[in-house]
Scaffold this motif. Structure first.
Motif, PDB file in Angstrom:
ATOM      1  N   THR A 193       0.845  -1.192   0.000  1.00 48.85           N
ATOM      2  CA  THR A 193       0.000   0.000   0.000  1.00 48.85           C
ATOM      3  C   THR A 193       0.881   1.243   0.000  1.00 48.85           C
ATOM      4  OG1 THR A 193      -1.717  -1.165   1.207  1.00 48.85           O
ATOM      5  CG2 THR A 193      -1.821   1.229   1.215  1.00 48.85           C
ATOM      6  N   ARG A 194       0.522   2.175  -0.855  1.00 50.31           N
ATOM      7  CA  ARG A 194       1.286   3.416  -0.982  1.00 50.31           C
ATOM      8  C   ARG A 194       0.413   4.588  -0.572  1.00 50.31           C
ATOM      9  NH1 ARG A 194       3.469   4.539  -6.844  1.00 50.31           N
ATOM     10  NH2 ARG A 194       3.079   6.751  -6.877  1.00 50.31           N
TER      11      ARG A 194
ATOM     12  N   LYS B 181      -3.841  14.137  -8.010  1.00 53.88           N
ATOM     13  CA  LYS B 181      -4.407  14.918  -9.113  1.00 53.88           C
ATOM     14  C   LYS B 181      -3.395  15.076 -10.242  1.00 53.88           C
ATOM     15  CE  LYS B 181      -5.983  18.825  -7.658  1.00 53.88           C
ATOM     16  NZ  LYS B 181      -6.520  20.027  -7.013  1.00 53.88           N
ATOM     17  N   THR B 182      -2.146  15.326  -9.895  1.00 57.08           N
ATOM     18  CA  THR B 182      -1.115  15.571 -10.894  1.00 57.08           C
ATOM     19  C   THR B 182      -0.722  14.314 -11.654  1.00 57.08           C
ATOM     20  OG1 THR B 182      -0.238  17.356  -9.533  1.00 57.08           O
ATOM     21  CG2 THR B 182       1.207  16.500 -11.239  1.00 57.08           C
ATOM     22  N   HIS B 183      -0.687  13.181 -10.960  1.00 61.28           N
ATOM     23  CA  HIS B 183      -0.167  11.948 -11.554  1.00 61.28           C
ATOM     24  C   HIS B 183      -1.220  10.837 -11.623  1.00 61.28           C
ATOM     25  CE1 HIS B 183       3.814  13.689 -11.282  1.00 61.28           C
ATOM     26  NE2 HIS B 183       3.571  13.991 -10.013  1.00 61.28           N
ATOM     27  N   LEU B 184      -2.483  11.199 -11.817  1.00 63.29           N
ATOM     28  CA  LEU B 184      -3.562  10.225 -11.766  1.00 63.29           C
ATOM     29  C   LEU B 184      -3.368   9.064 -12.743  1.00 63.29           C
ATOM     30  CD1 LEU B 184      -6.229   9.367 -10.528  1.00 63.29           C
ATOM     31  CD2 LEU B 184      -7.392  10.728 -12.267  1.00 63.29           C
ATOM     32  N   SER B 185      -3.024   9.341 -13.981  1.00 63.52           N
ATOM     33  CA  SER B 185      -2.858   8.268 -14.973  1.00 63.52           C
ATOM     34  C   SER B 185      -1.775   7.285 -14.551  1.00 63.52           C
ATOM     35  CB  SER B 185      -2.515   8.844 -16.342  1.00 63.52           C
ATOM     36  OG  SER B 185      -3.607   9.581 -16.843  1.00 63.52           O
ATOM     37  N   ALA B 186      -0.640   7.790 -14.108  1.00 62.66           N
ATOM     38  CA  ALA B 186       0.457   6.916 -13.686  1.00 62.66           C
ATOM     39  C   ALA B 186       0.063   6.121 -12.439  1.00 62.66           C
ATOM     40  CB  ALA B 186       1.715   7.735 -13.415  1.00 62.66           C
ATOM     41  N   LEU B 187      -0.643   6.755 -11.510  1.00 65.63           N
ATOM     42  CA  LEU B 187      -1.073   6.065 -10.300  1.00 65.63           C
ATOM     43  C   LEU B 187      -2.068   4.956 -10.630  1.00 65.63           C
ATOM     44  CD1 LEU B 187      -1.432   9.120  -7.888  1.00 65.63           C
ATOM     45  CD2 LEU B 187       0.337   7.340  -7.822  1.00 65.63           C
ATOM     46  N   LEU B 188      -2.988   5.221 -11.559  1.00 62.65           N
ATOM     47  CA  LEU B 188      -3.943   4.183 -11.955  1.00 62.65           C
ATOM     48  C   LEU B 188      -3.253   3.022 -12.655  1.00 62.65           C
ATOM     49  CD1 LEU B 188      -7.003   6.313 -13.077  1.00 62.65           C
ATOM     50  CD2 LEU B 188      -6.716   5.001 -10.966  1.00 62.65           C
ATOM     51  N   ALA B 189      -2.193   3.304 -13.392  1.00 65.46           N
ATOM     52  CA  ALA B 189      -1.415   2.226 -14.016  1.00 65.46           C
ATOM     53  C   ALA B 189      -0.777   1.350 -12.934  1.00 65.46           C
ATOM     54  CB  ALA B 189      -0.347   2.799 -14.938  1.00 65.46           C
TER      55      ALA B 189
ATOM     56  N   LEU C  81      -3.443   1.997  -3.308  1.00 69.21           N
ATOM     57  CA  LEU C  81      -3.138   3.382  -2.943  1.00 69.21           C
ATOM     58  C   LEU C  81      -4.083   3.839  -1.842  1.00 69.21           C
ATOM     59  CD1 LEU C  81      -2.838   5.106  -6.455  1.00 69.21           C
ATOM     60  CD2 LEU C  81      -0.987   4.251  -5.014  1.00 69.21           C
ATOM     61  N   VAL C  82      -3.557   4.659  -0.950  1.00 70.42           N
ATOM     62  CA  VAL C  82      -4.391   5.356   0.022  1.00 70.42           C
ATOM     63  C   VAL C  82      -4.161   6.835  -0.225  1.00 70.42           C
ATOM     64  CG1 VAL C  82      -4.797   5.842   2.450  1.00 70.42           C
ATOM     65  CG2 VAL C  82      -4.311   3.497   1.724  1.00 70.42           C
ATOM     66  N   ILE C  83      -5.233   7.538  -0.569  1.00 73.80           N
ATOM     67  CA  ILE C  83      -5.140   8.978  -0.818  1.00 73.80           C
ATOM     68  C   ILE C  83      -5.398   9.696   0.493  1.00 73.80           C
ATOM     69  CG2 ILE C  83      -6.072  10.926  -2.122  1.00 73.80           C
ATOM     70  CD1 ILE C  83      -6.767   8.922  -4.340  1.00 73.80           C
TER      71      ILE C  83
ATOM     72  N   PRO D  31      -5.877   9.688   6.048  1.00 72.70           N
ATOM     73  CA  PRO D  31      -6.335   8.875   4.910  1.00 72.70           C
ATOM     74  C   PRO D  31      -7.820   9.124   4.636  1.00 72.70           C
ATOM     75  CG  PRO D  31      -5.249   7.521   6.593  1.00 72.70           C
ATOM     76  CD  PRO D  31      -5.448   8.881   7.179  1.00 72.70           C
ATOM     77  N   ILE D  32      -8.154   9.297   3.350  1.00 74.70           N
ATOM     78  CA  ILE D  32      -9.560   9.544   3.010  1.00 74.70           C
ATOM     79  C   ILE D  32     -10.112   8.577   1.965  1.00 74.70           C
ATOM     80  CG2 ILE D  32      -9.533  11.986   3.651  1.00 74.70           C
ATOM     81  CD1 ILE D  32      -9.278  12.626   0.658  1.00 74.70           C
ATOM     82  N   ALA D  33      -9.237   7.894   1.213  1.00 73.78           N
ATOM     83  CA  ALA D  33      -9.732   6.975   0.181  1.00 73.78           C
ATOM     84  C   ALA D  33      -8.730   5.850  -0.033  1.00 73.78           C
ATOM     85  CB  ALA D  33      -9.967   7.710  -1.127  1.00 73.78           C
ATOM     86  N   HIS D  34      -9.273   4.681  -0.327  1.00 71.99           N
ATOM     87  CA  HIS D  34      -8.449   3.511  -0.640  1.00 71.99           C
ATOM     88  C   HIS D  34      -8.749   3.131  -2.083  1.00 71.99           C
ATOM     89  CE1 HIS D  34      -7.652  -1.010  -0.140  1.00 71.99           C
ATOM     90  NE2 HIS D  34      -6.509  -0.403  -0.344  1.00 71.99           N
ATOM     91  N   VAL D  35      -7.726   3.084  -2.914  1.00 69.96           N
ATOM     92  CA  VAL D  35      -7.897   2.745  -4.330  1.00 69.96           C
ATOM     93  C   VAL D  35      -7.234   1.392  -4.566  1.00 69.96           C
ATOM     94  CG1 VAL D  35      -7.469   3.460  -6.714  1.00 69.96           C
ATOM     95  CG2 VAL D  35      -7.797   5.190  -4.927  1.00 69.96           C
ATOM     96  N   THR D  36      -8.016   0.464  -5.104  1.00 68.29           N
ATOM     97  CA  THR D  36      -7.508  -0.875  -5.355  1.00 68.29           C
ATOM     98  C   THR D  36      -8.021  -1.387  -6.694  1.00 68.29           C
ATOM     99  OG1 THR D  36      -7.265  -3.085  -4.405  1.00 68.29           O
ATOM    100  CG2 THR D  36      -9.395  -2.035  -4.140  1.00 68.29           C
TER     101      THR D  36
END
Length: 80
Positions: free
Chosen positions: A2-3, A11-19, A27-29, A35-40
């Protein structure tokens, strides 16, 4: 693995983060240090398995097709 990522970086690196997420990283934003969001990644293997089972079930309900029927369809719609 988890990063932690701050909102601005997300916001700046969304495409790279989604890759990275597609590659299996979680990811935890965070807003500041909160922490407010967990992306998996979404597990598509389960969806594929369900689709395969549905297709097999529906196919088993269909009548068998004979060779002569298949041959009769070969020229269907062609001018003779």
């Amino acid at each position: 693995m988890t990063r932690l990522v701050k909102i601005g970086e997300a916001k700046t690196h969304l495409s790279a983060l989604l890759a990275d997420v597609e590659a299996g990283e979680d990811l935890v934003i965070c807003r500041g240090s909160q922490p407010i969001a967990h992306v998996t990644r979404i597990d598509r293997a389960q969806e594929v398995t369900e689709l395969r089972e549905t297709m097999r079930r529906e196919r088993s309900r269909q009548q068998s097709v004979t060779t002569s029927e298949i041959l009769s369809w070969r020229h269907e719609g062609h001018k003779r």
